[in-house]
Write a protein that holds these residues in place. Sequence first.
Motif, mmCIF file in Angstrom:
data_model
loop_
_atom_site.group_PDB
_atom_site.id
_atom_site.type_symbol
_atom_site.label_atom_id
_atom_site.label_comp_id
_atom_site.label_asym_id
_atom_site.label_seq_id
_atom_site.Cartn_x
_atom_site.Cartn_y
_atom_site.Cartn_z
ATOM 1 N N ASP A 137 14.532 -14.651 4.773
ATOM 2 C CA ASP A 137 13.623 -14.457 3.653
ATOM 3 C C ASP A 137 13.617 -12.974 3.264
ATOM 4 O OD1 ASP A 137 10.908 -15.929 2.415
ATOM 5 O OD2 ASP A 137 10.851 -13.749 2.489
ATOM 6 N N LEU A 138 13.560 -12.120 4.265
ATOM 7 C CA LEU A 138 13.435 -10.685 3.988
ATOM 8 C C LEU A 138 14.719 -10.094 3.411
ATOM 9 C CD1 LEU A 138 11.404 -9.574 7.157
ATOM 10 C CD2 LEU A 138 10.530 -9.940 4.838
ATOM 11 N N ILE A 139 15.851 -10.635 3.856
ATOM 12 C CA ILE A 139 17.132 -10.036 3.447
ATOM 13 C C ILE A 139 17.376 -10.213 1.946
ATOM 14 C CG2 ILE A 139 18.809 -11.927 3.683
ATOM 15 C CD1 ILE A 139 20.444 -10.012 5.447
ATOM 16 N N ARG A 140 16.683 -11.173 1.343
ATOM 17 C CA ARG A 140 16.865 -11.409 -0.105
ATOM 18 C C ARG A 140 16.028 -10.470 -0.952
ATOM 19 N NH1 ARG A 140 17.563 -17.567 -0.602
ATOM 20 N NH2 ARG A 140 18.077 -18.109 1.518
ATOM 21 N N ARG A 141 15.253 -9.651 -0.339
ATOM 22 C CA ARG A 141 14.304 -8.831 -1.105
ATOM 23 C C ARG A 141 14.950 -7.577 -1.680
ATOM 24 N NH1 ARG A 141 8.784 -10.471 -0.159
ATOM 25 N NH2 ARG A 141 8.966 -12.487 0.832
ATOM 26 N N ASP A 142 14.171 -6.829 -2.470
ATOM 27 C CA ASP A 142 14.761 -5.727 -3.237
ATOM 28 C C ASP A 142 15.125 -4.498 -2.398
ATOM 29 O OD1 ASP A 142 12.065 -5.214 -2.889
ATOM 30 O OD2 ASP A 142 11.610 -4.863 -5.008
ATOM 31 N N PHE A 143 14.137 -3.907 -1.744
ATOM 32 C CA PHE A 143 14.386 -2.638 -1.033
ATOM 33 C C PHE A 143 13.915 -2.743 0.413
ATOM 34 C CE2 PHE A 143 13.181 -1.779 -5.500
ATOM 35 C CZ PHE A 143 14.461 -1.512 -5.957
ATOM 36 N N THR A 144 14.499 -1.912 1.253
ATOM 37 C CA THR A 144 14.146 -1.986 2.684
ATOM 38 C C THR A 144 12.646 -1.777 2.889
ATOM 39 O OG1 THR A 144 14.610 0.358 2.926
ATOM 40 C CG2 THR A 144 16.415 -1.170 3.461
ATOM 41 N N ILE A 145 12.037 -0.892 2.091
ATOM 42 C CA ILE A 145 10.609 -0.628 2.296
ATOM 43 C C ILE A 145 9.745 -1.841 1.928
ATOM 44 C CG2 ILE A 145 10.746 1.904 2.040
ATOM 45 C CD1 ILE A 145 9.544 1.458 -0.826
ATOM 46 N N ASN A 146 10.349 -2.773 1.176
ATOM 47 C CA ASN A 146 9.611 -3.987 0.795
ATOM 48 C C ASN A 146 10.053 -5.187 1.619
ATOM 49 O OD1 ASN A 146 8.231 -2.656 -1.183
ATOM 50 N ND2 ASN A 146 9.606 -3.269 -2.840
ATOM 51 N N ALA A 147 10.852 -4.936 2.656
ATOM 52 C CA ALA A 147 11.416 -6.062 3.415
ATOM 53 C C ALA A 147 10.943 -6.036 4.873
ATOM 54 C CB ALA A 147 12.940 -6.019 3.330
ATOM 55 N N MET A 148 9.686 -5.666 5.047
ATOM 56 C CA MET A 148 9.122 -5.678 6.403
ATOM 57 C C MET A 148 8.039 -6.749 6.476
ATOM 58 S SD MET A 148 8.787 -1.650 7.302
ATOM 59 C CE MET A 148 8.269 -1.073 5.707
ATOM 60 N N ALA A 149 7.702 -7.127 7.707
ATOM 61 C CA ALA A 149 6.669 -8.155 7.905
ATOM 62 C C ALA A 149 5.760 -7.740 9.059
ATOM 63 C CB ALA A 149 7.340 -9.489 8.215
ATOM 64 N N VAL A 150 4.569 -8.306 9.062
ATOM 65 C CA VAL A 150 3.646 -8.077 10.175
ATOM 66 C C VAL A 150 3.225 -9.449 10.695
ATOM 67 C CG1 VAL A 150 1.337 -7.284 10.813
ATOM 68 C CG2 VAL A 150 2.758 -5.872 9.350
ATOM 69 N N SER A 151 3.384 -9.633 11.999
ATOM 70 C CA SER A 151 3.076 -10.930 12.586
ATOM 71 C C SER A 151 1.567 -11.166 12.618
ATOM 72 C CB SER A 151 3.627 -10.980 14.007
ATOM 73 O OG SER A 151 3.159 -12.157 14.631
ATOM 74 N N LEU A 152 1.194 -12.444 12.407
ATOM 75 C CA LEU A 152 -0.230 -12.790 12.448
ATOM 76 C C LEU A 152 -0.560 -13.698 13.630
ATOM 77 C CD1 LEU A 152 -0.962 -13.469 8.655
ATOM 78 C CD2 LEU A 152 -1.451 -11.404 9.973
ATOM 79 N N ASN A 153 0.477 -14.187 14.333
ATOM 80 C CA ASN A 153 0.200 -15.099 15.452
ATOM 81 C C ASN A 153 -0.620 -14.385 16.515
ATOM 82 O OD1 ASN A 153 2.562 -16.310 14.023
ATOM 83 N ND2 ASN A 153 2.150 -17.892 15.549
ATOM 84 N N LYS A 154 -1.353 -15.206 17.282
ATOM 85 C CA LYS A 154 -2.355 -14.658 18.183
ATOM 86 C C LYS A 154 -1.779 -13.615 19.144
ATOM 87 C CE LYS A 154 -6.227 -16.403 20.694
ATOM 88 N NZ LYS A 154 -6.634 -17.413 21.621
ATOM 89 N N GLU A 155 -0.678 -13.968 19.792
ATOM 90 C CA GLU A 155 -0.154 -13.099 20.856
ATOM 91 C C GLU A 155 0.521 -11.842 20.294
ATOM 92 O OE1 GLU A 155 0.751 -16.134 20.090
ATOM 93 O OE2 GLU A 155 2.795 -15.867 19.359
#
Length: 448
Positions: free
Chosen positions: A136-154
């Motif tokens: 999903d991230l690799i299809r995005r525009d720029f590296t600064i917009n292609a990061m994620a933050v996990s929401l799962n409990k652990e």
Amino acid sequence: MDLVTTHKSARRELVSNLSKKMASVFPRSIMGLLRHIGRLANRYGYSAFVVGGPVRDLILGVRNLDLDIVIEGDAIAFGRRLSEELKVSLIVHRRFGTATIIAKDKLKIDLATARKEIYEAPGALPTVEFSSLKNDLIRRDFTINAMAVSLNKESFGQLVDFFGGESDLFAGRIRVMHNGSFIDDPTRIFRAIRFEQRFGFAIDRHTEKLILNAIEEDMFDHVEPQRIRDEIISILKEKEPIRALRRMAELDEFKFLHPKIRLDQKMNKFYSAIDEACLWYESLTFKKRPIEKWLMYLMANLEPLSYKETVDLCSKFVFKRGERLRILSYKKCARKAIGLLSVKKKIRPSRIYSILSPLSYEVILSLMARSNSGLAGTRIKDFLERHNRVRIGIRGWTLKRLGLKPGPDFKKILGKVLYKKIDGALKTKSDELEYVKGLIRKRCMEIA
Ligand code: CTP
């Protein structure tokens, strides 16, 4: 200190403490919501992430509540369950496999299913853990917009950065994910400039080469004009759009809007005058109509175009009816209205009212910005501050009581009373009544 410097100095803390950072940037209600999403994802056996712009802004310490969540799982089913548990509404976009949660205060949170996994070889199993998020991230525009933050409990708050987005953010660098990025979507050229100028970053050299290639190849000819319009509007809505426009001029991008548009000294001055006019307007203490400043900037940009060329541009880029009306009314009236408002001899305030009151605030403030004459500016200020706020005491029913039959004359009479009051000839409601009685008498005598 700019954003890059601030961020560089805080680097160590930021990397290890994104959940803390989240708690400091997001309101408590949002934090509660994100934790809830994480817990629900655990129950479903899904992974959930905040992705894109909000992650970039979170690292920079900028509040962005436009939250996009990617679910490694069925986002629509997940959204349904979430809306039931939180008792909030949900809009499902089945065609796109996405859902939007409408939380409190009309806050919208978009949920999407991560796009399909890559199979390393035909028939091979999908690659490990983050494969679908990565895809999903690799299809995005720029590296600064292609990061994620996990929401799962652990792993709540853990940054997922496959492509060096964070170090590009530290370095203040706008870098594409791959060479075909601007071919996939040429509107990203505008986005690159927007982010570069918003954050005081620099487009990296290779990315700039790709931009220049795409511009030379006239890539925008393959883009729907509405998408170009939306990008231009986004640029004009930035805090200091002039910086991005300068960059657009450098990269010869105005030609995709209209070949006559250019950013010269005159335009720079016009932009500053618009800022000044809007600041003055904002400083007025009475309740005011909100204004769309971006539209005023656009009117300024379209200054070199003729009326016909402006009409064609509005049609080509499919501006909304209300936007088109304001753009064209400015184009139609600007020269004449400024001429009238700049004459040295005394003009009755009601005459100024008759010129300005049919116009929208964006048009009026643009006239103020455009007129170099101090006199026109003072007259416009007087209109907005005083004369446009004059109200008369008598109403239609007052006229009825005086024996007049309702009809088109009502509007005319009330208009005359208003003009007299604006000109200071009537002060009180009884002055107004006397004046109307006088008008009626005069009319009776005329008929007799
Ligand atoms: N995106 C993309 N290509 C585009 C538009 C968007 O790859 N042409 C991706 C980016 O990852 C972006 C995300 O979709 O972060 C969300 O897009 P959008 O909401 O338009 O932008 P933001 O990055 O959130 O920027 P802004 O702060 O201006 O809203």
